[in-house]
Design a protein around this motif. Sequence first.
Motif, PDB file in Angstrom:
ATOM      1  N   UNK A  13      30.963 -29.136 -25.343  1.00 50.96           N
ATOM      2  CA  UNK A  13      30.369 -29.872 -24.222  1.00 50.96           C
ATOM      3  C   UNK A  13      29.532 -31.034 -24.728  1.00 50.96           C
ATOM      4  N   UNK A  14      28.765 -30.804 -25.792  1.00 47.17           N
ATOM      5  CA  UNK A  14      27.927 -31.877 -26.348  1.00 47.17           C
ATOM      6  C   UNK A  14      28.801 -33.016 -26.880  1.00 47.17           C
ATOM      7  N   UNK A  15      29.926 -32.638 -27.532  1.00 47.97           N
ATOM      8  CA  UNK A  15      30.843 -33.653 -28.051  1.00 47.97           C
ATOM      9  C   UNK A  15      31.417 -34.489 -26.910  1.00 47.97           C
ATOM     10  N   UNK A  16      31.792 -33.823 -25.799  1.00 54.99           N
ATOM     11  CA  UNK A  16      32.383 -34.551 -24.671  1.00 54.99           C
ATOM     12  C   UNK A  16      31.369 -35.503 -24.047  1.00 54.99           C
ATOM     13  N   UNK A  17      30.105 -35.061 -23.952  1.00 54.00           N
ATOM     14  CA  UNK A  17      29.071 -35.941 -23.393  1.00 54.00           C
ATOM     15  C   UNK A  17      28.905 -37.164 -24.285  1.00 54.00           C
TER      16      UNK A  17
ATOM     17  N   UNK B  16      22.016 -29.746 -23.067  1.00 48.55           N
ATOM     18  CA  UNK B  16      23.115 -30.478 -22.424  1.00 48.55           C
ATOM     19  C   UNK B  16      22.583 -31.397 -21.332  1.00 48.55           C
ATOM     20  N   UNK B 103      36.954 -31.852 -23.195  1.00 49.07           N
ATOM     21  CA  UNK B 103      36.278 -30.559 -23.063  1.00 49.07           C
ATOM     22  C   UNK B 103      37.257 -29.492 -22.589  1.00 49.07           C
TER      23      UNK B 103
END
Lengths: 102, 169
Positions: A13-17, B16, B103
């Motif tokens: 998720x962090x990579x996608x953000x 996040x 993702x």
Amino acid sequence: MVPLSWYLIFSAALFSIGLFGVLSRRNAVAILLGIELMLNSVNVNLAAFWRYGDVMDIAGQVFAIIVFAVAAAEVSVGLALVISVYRRRNTVIADDLNMLKW
Amino acid sequence: MTGEKITFLVVAVLTLVFALRVVTTGNLVHAALWLVATLSGIAVVFALLQANFLAVVQVVVYIGAIAILFIFAVMLTRKEMRDRGPQLNQNWWFGALLAVMTFGGLFALLQGWNGLSNTPAAIPSGFDAVSVLGNALVSPDAYVLPFEVASVLLVAALVGAVYVAFNQK
């Protein structure tokens, strides 16, 4: 104990953000901020695989240290480029830097 | 639900949310400060993974050096700090789509892997990860070559950054 999947999903998720930030921001400094997020998510993955694999094999942490060094080098050169571009073109908007486009 | 799980979930969700603020905030100084918050959250994740040295390096190198460098760069390009017009380019929806697909792809890939519910073995008593890491970094049998290459890279980046940003008049 926390299962491995939680760490991997968190880092995905962090990579996608970070990817969204790199692809969508107009300001060159903000693009570099996105790259930092992506590098950090990789480090979380490396540390998680070290902890959940063979603890005696320290390779995961060594790789994370190398990623730290590369990130520091990358951000110093990147920000120097941004400042140099700002001096010459008076803008840091990536869309306006189209000298190589015709 | 053990205490560790609750701690991880709280830290992960907060990190996040901070990361989302980094990529969406208009004011770049605020975005850099949100980055500091995100990096602190990741330092806590390292501590949860018992990678103590990485947690300390995360605070010293990332928060202490890189985030401050970002704040300097934002201030040196101050005129554009509060940018006119939109902060996102006109293809932002494509970037968002690609990020969601990345993702989703990673998530689907993880579902098909059977090592996911692994729980870590206890760290043997007397095992000092920091000293093992230090020995591995300078041992010819292990990682001395990547270590030296990284130091050469850092010197090259330092010289390059000074040269690129030097104000030739």
